[in-house]
Design an enzyme around this catalytic site. Structure first.
Site, PDB file in Angstrom:
ATOM      1  CG  HIS A 254      -1.574   1.291   1.516  1.00 50.83           C
ATOM      2  ND1 HIS A 254      -2.844   1.602   1.072  1.00 50.83           N
ATOM      3  CD2 HIS A 254      -1.146   2.371   2.214  1.00 50.83           C
ATOM      4  CE1 HIS A 254      -3.164   2.815   1.469  1.00 50.83           C
ATOM      5  NE2 HIS A 254      -2.155   3.309   2.166  1.00 50.83           N
ATOM      6  CD  GLU A 255       2.061   3.560   3.804  1.00 52.72           C
ATOM      7  OE1 GLU A 255       2.391   4.642   3.280  1.00 52.72           O
ATOM      8  OE2 GLU A 255       1.053   3.427   4.520  1.00 52.72           O
TER       9      GLU A 255
ATOM     10  CG  HIS B  89       0.508   6.463  -0.642  1.00 52.51           C
ATOM     11  ND1 HIS B  89      -0.707   6.991  -1.025  1.00 52.51           N
ATOM     12  CD2 HIS B  89       0.295   5.824   0.537  1.00 52.51           C
ATOM     13  CE1 HIS B  89      -1.618   6.691  -0.115  1.00 52.51           C
ATOM     14  NE2 HIS B  89      -1.040   5.974   0.835  1.00 52.51           N
TER      15      HIS B  89
ATOM     16  CD  GLU C   6      -4.060   6.785   2.484  1.00 46.16           C
ATOM     17  OE1 GLU C   6      -3.806   5.569   2.544  1.00 46.16           O
ATOM     18  OE2 GLU C   6      -3.208   7.668   2.690  1.00 46.16           O
TER      19      GLU C   6
ATOM     20  CG  ASP D 293      -6.569   0.749   0.481  1.00 48.89           C
ATOM     21  OD1 ASP D 293      -5.496   0.926   1.101  1.00 48.89           O
ATOM     22  OD2 ASP D 293      -7.683   1.050   0.940  1.00 48.89           O
TER      23      ASP D 293
END
Length: 402
Positions: free
Chosen positions: A257-258, A261, A337, A341
């Protein structure tokens, strides 16, 4: 093997799987989670009220005008006066805000079992933050009031660009120079999990050759990770709570997930989005502040917006505007976000790990809000939505094996 996969695909029900995960949070634990997050709705309102009241006191009792006068006596350089004014402003405002900060960031966190700090440890971190503010805020103020003086009609535009520039510089220097002031960062121990995290990073063209672990457990029970920085300061980090409280599958899900970004360019997209937000904010300040000063400025000893003494008025207006813009700000972040995901599910391929860690995040995020509630107050997708999307992703992968 193929027959097992076919059987799993035929019997897997993503909605039933979602309900099974949600059922793991019930009773007192769910009530506590809901109460903590819903209480945060009121904190938004009361936080704005506190800011307005403190700003009113600084204007009404003439403190702001006195600080500006003191800065003018210390130096004849008009460009330097806002920086000098910022020193008493930051110190007094921090002192007046301290009771509110103690309640929201210390007492309330302990009430809900989220903090690991005693008051002295918490106060030490607050003092570090104050010292950083005493360095950075004078520079920001000096730049903003310079453009207010030199471009009375368009200062709202230049102020927007200044704030955006400071945000960008902060994103570059924070991972290397700011974050280590609060936590110790150490390279993650060699092992399969570290190799898998770096493998995901390299597969997605993230220029990082190490993974750092920081000791957030000395402050909080929250789990966290990030891919922070820009250019040469890019750093993959996760906190020790994530390592100690979750399984390897959950860690990989969070790191995927990170990484999303970074790969999806959310840093730059957010910079553009929040620049637009600040543009609207400064335009409204440009329009409203002179009108309020024309009516009340003589009582406060503040004649014009170009006087640093107008800062409490600008802060009060901004706090109200930010409160009203809560749904917009949250939607900007929540959209990113949700995209991260989806990216993380594809990168880590750990849907159950992602669902499990989403349930752990429900310690401080309401798991199943209503759609309007989520739109207004959530800066991340709700836990229920995250679990459901993970299970739907899992169902699609199982169907592809049929």
């Amino acid at each position: 093997m193929i027959l097992t996969a076919l059987a799993a695909a035929a019997t897997f029900d993503p909605e039933a799987a979602t309900r099974a995960y949600l059922a793991t949070l019930n009773g007192a634990a769910r009530a506590k989670s809901d109460a903590y997050f819903e209480g945060g709705y009121w904190l938004l309102l009361w936080g704005a009220v506190v800011t307005v009241l403190i700003s009113w006191a600084e204007l009404r009792f003439g403190w702001s005008a006195k600080w500006s006068g003191w800065a003018g006596r210390v130096t004849q350089r008009r460009w330097l006066r806002p920086a000098l004014y910022a020193l008493p402003f930051v110190l007094v405002t921090a002192l007046l805000t301290l009771p509110w900060s103690i309640y929201t960031d210390f007492i309330r966190e302990h009430q809900y079992g989220l903090s690991n700090q005693n008051l002295a440890q918490w106060g030490g971190d607050q003092l570090k933050g104050l010292l950083i503010q005493l360095i950075v805020f004078p520079l920001v103020l000096m730049a903003i009031f310079a453009v207010i003086r030199r471009s009375p009609r368009r200062w709202w535009l230049w102020a927007t660009l200044i704030v955006s520039a400071f945000i960008m510089v902060g994103a570059v220097i924070a991972p290397v120079f700011i974050a280590p002031l609060f936590n110790t960062y150490k390279p993650m121990a060699a092992g399969p999990l570290r190799d898998q995290i770096l493998g995901m990073a390299h597969a997605n063209h993230i220029p990082a050759d190490n993974v750092y672990v920081f000791d957030a457990s000395k402050q909080t029970k929250r789990i966290s990770a990030n891919v922070s920085g820009l250019g040469p300061t890019i750093r993959i980090s996760l906190n020790d709570n994530l390592l100690n409280r979750t399984s390897p599958a959950e860690v990989k899900a969070v790191m995927g997930h990170e990484m999303g970004h970074y790969v999806l360019g959310h840093v730059w997209r957010n910079l553009i989005a929040f620049t637009a937000v600040f543009l609207v904010l400064f335009l409204l300040l440009w329009w409203s502040a002179p009108r309020l000063l024309a009516r009340y400025g003589s009582r406060w000893g503040v004649r014009e917006v170009a006087d640093p003494a107008s800062l409490p008025l600008l802060m009060a207006i901004a706090s109200v505007l930010f409160l009203l813009m809560t749904p917009v700000l949250n939607t900007i972040v929540r959209t990113d976000e949700a995209e991260a995901d989806a990216f993380g599910l594809n990168a880590a391929r750990e849907p159950d790990g992602f669902a499990a860690v989403s349930m752990k995040l429900s310690e401080y995020r309401k798991i199943s809000p209503g759609p309007v509630e989520e739109f207004i107050f959530f800066d991340h997708p709700s836990g229920e939505n995250r679990v459901r999307r993970a299970m739907e992703w899992k169902a699609r992968q199982l169907n592809e094996t049929r």
